[in-house]
Enzyme design. Structure first.
Site, PDB file in Angstrom:
ATOM      1  N   SER A 189       0.763  -1.275   0.053  1.00  0.00           N
ATOM      2  CA  SER A 189      -0.058   0.161   0.032  1.00  0.00           C
ATOM      3  C   SER A 189       0.853   1.272   0.134  1.00  0.00           C
ATOM      4  CB  SER A 189      -1.025   0.013   1.074  1.00  0.00           C
ATOM      5  OG  SER A 189       0.040  -0.134   2.313  1.00  0.00           O
ATOM      6  N   GLY A 190       1.982   1.076  -0.489  1.00  0.00           N
ATOM      7  CA  GLY A 190       2.819   2.398  -0.707  1.00  0.00           C
ATOM      8  C   GLY A 190       2.406   3.263  -2.184  1.00  0.00           C
ATOM      9  N   LYS A 243       0.433  -5.044   4.992  1.00  0.00           N
ATOM     10  CA  LYS A 243       1.180  -5.973   6.190  1.00  0.00           C
ATOM     11  C   LYS A 243       0.841  -5.353   7.322  1.00  0.00           C
ATOM     12  CE  LYS A 243       5.424  -8.102   6.869  1.00  0.00           C
ATOM     13  NZ  LYS A 243       6.991  -7.890   6.334  1.00  0.00           N
ATOM     14  N   SER A 267       7.530   2.112   3.094  1.00  0.00           N
ATOM     15  CA  SER A 267       8.640   2.987   2.874  1.00  0.00           C
ATOM     16  C   SER A 267       8.087   4.183   2.227  1.00  0.00           C
ATOM     17  CB  SER A 267       9.635   2.155   1.876  1.00  0.00           C
ATOM     18  OG  SER A 267      10.134   1.300   2.488  1.00  0.00           O
ATOM     19  N   THR A 268       7.190   4.369   1.551  1.00  0.00           N
ATOM     20  CA  THR A 268       6.731   5.630   0.701  1.00  0.00           C
ATOM     21  C   THR A 268       6.750   6.741   1.752  1.00  0.00           C
ATOM     22  OG1 THR A 268       5.398   4.372  -1.032  1.00  0.00           O
ATOM     23  CG2 THR A 268       5.011   6.804  -0.644  1.00  0.00           C
ATOM     24  N   TRP A 301       8.515   7.349   4.341  1.00  0.00           N
ATOM     25  CA  TRP A 301       9.586   7.808   4.624  1.00  0.00           C
ATOM     26  C   TRP A 301      10.415   8.508   3.750  1.00  0.00           C
ATOM     27  CZ3 TRP A 301       9.990   7.480   9.736  1.00  0.00           C
ATOM     28  CH2 TRP A 301       9.039   6.638  10.464  1.00  0.00           C
ATOM     29  N   GLU A 341      19.485  16.719  -6.258  1.00  0.00           N
ATOM     30  CA  GLU A 341      19.951  15.673  -5.463  1.00  0.00           C
ATOM     31  C   GLU A 341      21.208  15.035  -6.386  1.00  0.00           C
ATOM     32  OE1 GLU A 341      17.334  12.882  -3.533  1.00  0.00           O
ATOM     33  OE2 GLU A 341      15.919  14.472  -3.365  1.00  0.00           O
ATOM     34  N   HIS A 365      22.620   4.237   1.276  1.00  0.00           N
ATOM     35  CA  HIS A 365      22.097   5.625   1.281  1.00  0.00           C
ATOM     36  C   HIS A 365      23.599   6.374   2.117  1.00  0.00           C
ATOM     37  CE1 HIS A 365      20.858   9.763   1.574  1.00  0.00           C
ATOM     38  NE2 HIS A 365      19.963   9.571   0.831  1.00  0.00           N
ATOM     39  N   ARG A 415      24.999   8.418  -5.823  1.00  0.00           N
ATOM     40  CA  ARG A 415      24.815   7.836  -4.447  1.00  0.00           C
ATOM     41  C   ARG A 415      26.084   6.877  -4.470  1.00  0.00           C
ATOM     42  NH1 ARG A 415      18.773   6.883  -2.855  1.00  0.00           N
ATOM     43  NH2 ARG A 415      19.033   9.181  -2.792  1.00  0.00           N
ATOM     44  N   HIS A 439      19.500   1.194   1.762  1.00  0.00           N
ATOM     45  CA  HIS A 439      18.457   2.115   1.700  1.00  0.00           C
ATOM     46  C   HIS A 439      17.423   1.520   0.648  1.00  0.00           C
ATOM     47  CE1 HIS A 439      16.522   6.211   1.112  1.00  0.00           C
ATOM     48  NE2 HIS A 439      16.915   6.229   0.106  1.00  0.00           N
ATOM     49  N   ARG A 498      20.300   3.197  -8.620  1.00  0.00           N
ATOM     50  CA  ARG A 498      19.082   3.875  -8.760  1.00  0.00           C
ATOM     51  C   ARG A 498      19.630   5.440  -8.674  1.00  0.00           C
ATOM     52  NH1 ARG A 498      15.418   6.381  -5.287  1.00  0.00           N
ATOM     53  NH2 ARG A 498      16.472   5.607  -3.535  1.00  0.00           N
ATOM     54  N   SER A 550      12.562   6.749  -7.592  1.00  0.00           N
ATOM     55  CA  SER A 550      11.892   5.388  -7.067  1.00  0.00           C
ATOM     56  C   SER A 550      10.152   5.726  -6.883  1.00  0.00           C
ATOM     57  CB  SER A 550      12.246   4.987  -5.752  1.00  0.00           C
ATOM     58  OG  SER A 550      12.511   5.996  -4.853  1.00  0.00           O
TER      59      SER A 550
HETATM   60  C1  SIN Z   1      17.045  11.153  -0.210  1.00  0.00           C
HETATM   61  O1  SIN Z   1      15.901  11.986   0.043  1.00  0.00           O
HETATM   62  O2  SIN Z   1      18.104  11.401  -0.102  1.00  0.00           O
HETATM   63  C2  SIN Z   1      16.547   9.776  -0.638  1.00  0.00           C
HETATM   64  C3  SIN Z   1      15.839  10.166  -1.943  1.00  0.00           C
HETATM   65  C4  SIN Z   1      15.912   8.668  -2.620  1.00  0.00           C
HETATM   66  O3  SIN Z   1      16.102   7.744  -2.002  1.00  0.00           O
HETATM   67  O4  SIN Z   1      15.472   8.647  -3.702  1.00  0.00           O
END
Ligand code: SIN
Length: 554
Positions: free
Chosen positions: A28-29, A50, A57-58, A60, A129, A250, A299, A360, A395, A400
């Protein structure tokens, strides 16, 4: 090293109830709820999750959602940045789908009610980013993007009275027909009224959107529900899982001490996007000269540079310096991170933030085509559980949420051409298995030590040997902890098989015994499958060279 043998199905009581729908969505994300909202036009839809609906995770996700929304930006530029981050293993066609359909998918989300941060002129405010050469990250509530997207999607699903939702339910295994196609699922529901205990749901299609596997490692940004359930279920059902060795660490997760375990607070890359930089304990900046984007390199490059710096200095963390933001910028742009640092006694307005890499995101997952179809007829996958070919070996930041949105829409569009036929499930005669939940902390330690940021044949083999022993400890009785532990060892075994086989370093897979990227031998993916035998089986890794044909159908 031979990867440990894992159970072919989960040991569970026989179903005490049955139900029937057209489409079951697991998770349910952003991916699961988007798929459900689109699929409801095609037939009856059930979302199984669940925990409670917004627990994945969404919620967060801090940084945001990448899309070429700025008139100065273009899908082509977004494509180039994504391919570079993917280190030669992204499927260019999948990336083209992502970047061209992405902007509309974000606009749909806004129409649904998601509120992104805007500039004074009303345009969406776009941040930067790692790995992005342009400002293209839409964010909400400063650094609470995932929570806002999840809020909007949950509200839309609750408005859509025709979507059924079962919370506190763990899907156990797929029910398959004689020809291997989807016929339904078995699941365990925790005392939710009329549906309780183990049941079976007959269905025409299953959309897996169950998220990732962060709980394989001792420290992760993922919530406790991220136990690799979808990937394990897919392997047991005969599906191909691809690129599982590319686990993204991460670079900047708040360092809370050596013994910190489980979900750790993230310090978004967007903080570096706004000008924060990394320093070691002597105050030396170490990203300059390592990549043209320095602290904003992709990353994997930043995570490796941090690990090297930690090894060279004998420290277990480095620091992020964002003191120059001042109080107001911290409060307005990064309220979540500010609060989280302060709750741990760190004031980022005045102090350096201690950070270290932690697990991550799984760049790989259940292999799909461009319509989200897996290698099992009737089984679809989207979101982190899937490998659509977008991410390759690493990624790109904030791709994502977009991938979840875009490929969920494509699955629904594909199902709109005709739902699969309803099939009769066969009786599963494979030997069931269940691992004791008490082994999980040792599993996490073994994976962190042997299959973490830095890997080698010896370290992977040691992790394999430890996990091989852990699998021998059976659970006394079926239940969620044992089912999750069994899923974790299943995914760990598959990951070890792939990470051992890939004798090169590329993207998020860093082998110190094979430190170079080797395009001659390793320009392709590893597909993982579980051989169809009655007893426990060892995941097999098969190399699939990246020809155009294999990208489409491999
Ligand atoms: C972040 O905010 O650094 C994570 C973003 C991501 O994993 O795409």
């Amino acid at each position: 090293m031979t990867a440990p043998a894992v159970p072919q199905r989960l040991a569970a009581p026989g179903p005490g109830w049955t139900d029937s729908v057209d489409v079951v969505v697991i998770g349910s994300g952003v991916a699961g709820l988007s798929a459900a909202l689109k699929a409801r036009e095609l037939g009856s839809v059930l979302v199984v999750t669940k925990d409670v609906v917004a627990s994945g995770s969404t919620q967060w996700a801090q940084g945001g959602i990448a899309a070429a929304l700025d008139p100065e930006d273009s899908p082509e530029d977004h494509l180039q940045d994504t391919l570079v981050a993917g280190a030669g293993l992204s499927d260019p066609e999948a990336v083209r789908v992502l970047v061209t359909e992405g902007p509309d998918a974000v606009r749909d989300l806004i129409e649904l009610g998601a509120r992104f941060d805007t500039l004074a002129d009303g345009e969406i405010s776009l941040g930067r980013e790692g790995g992005h050469h342009r400002n293209r990250i839409a964010h909400a509530g400063g650094d609470a993007t995932g929570a806002e997207i999840e809020r909007a999607l949950v509200a839309a699903v609750k408005r859509a009275k025709d979507i059924r939702l079962i919370e506190h339910a763990l899907v156990l295994d797929l029910l398959t027909a004689e020809d291997g196609a989807v016929a339904g699922v078995t699941l365990h529901v925790m005392g939710e009224g009329q549906l309780d205990g183990v049941g079976a749901i007959r269905t025409r299609a299953v959309i897996l959107a169950s998220g990732g596997l962060g709980q394989l490692y001792a420290a992760t940004t993922n919530p406790s529900v991220s136990t690799g359930d979808g990937m394990a279920l897919a392997l047991r059902a005969g599906a191909k899982v691809r690129d599982l060795e590319f686990i993204q660490f991460h670079p900047t997760v708040l360092w809370l001490g050596k013994s910190a375990k489980g979900q750790q607070p993230l310090v978004s890359e967007a903080v570096r996007g706004e000008g924060a930089f990394l320093v070691d304990h002597t105050g030396k900046r170490f990203m300059q000269g390592q990549h043209e984007l320095a602290d904003l390199a992709p990353r994997d490059i930043v995570a490796k540079a941090i690990m090297r710096q930690m090894l060279a200095t004998g420290k277990d963390h480095v620091y992020l310096d964002a003191r120059h933001f001042g109080d107001e910028k911290w409060r307005v742009r990064f309220p979540t991170i500010l609060a989280s640092c302060r709750s741990h006694g760190i004031d980022p307005v005045r102090e350096l933030i201690p950070v270290a890499p932690a697990c991550h995101y799984s760049s790989g997952g259940v292999r799909t085509d461009l319509n989200g179809q897996t290698s099992v007829p009737g089984l679809y996958a989207c979101g982190e559980v899937a490998c659509t070919g977008v991410h390759g070996a690493n990624r790109l930041a904030s791709n994502s949420l977009l991938e979840g949105l875009v490929f969920a829409r494509r699955i629904a569009a594909h199902l709109a051409d005709g739902l699969p036929e309803r099939k009769e499930p066969i009786v599963d005669v494979r030997t069931p298995g269940l691992v004791d939940a008490d082994v999980v902390p040792e599993l996490q330690r073994a994976m962190t030590a042997g299959a973490g940021v830095i890997r080698s044949a010896a370290g992977l083999s040691e992790a394999g040997a430890t996990i091989g022993k852990l699998i021998e400890q059976p659970a006394d009785e079926p239940g969620t902890p044992g089912w999750e532990a069994t899923n974790l060892v299943t995914v760990a075994s598959a990951l070890l098989a792939a990470a051992t086989a890939r004798e090169e370093s590329r993207g998020a897979h860093w082998r110190e015994d094979h430190p170079d990227r080797d395009d001659l031998h390793w320009s392709g993916s590893l597909d993982l499958t579980l051989p169809a035998v009655a007893e426990r089986a060892v995941p097999q890794a098969t190399f699939v060279p990246h020809t155009e044909e294999n990208h489409r159908h491999g």
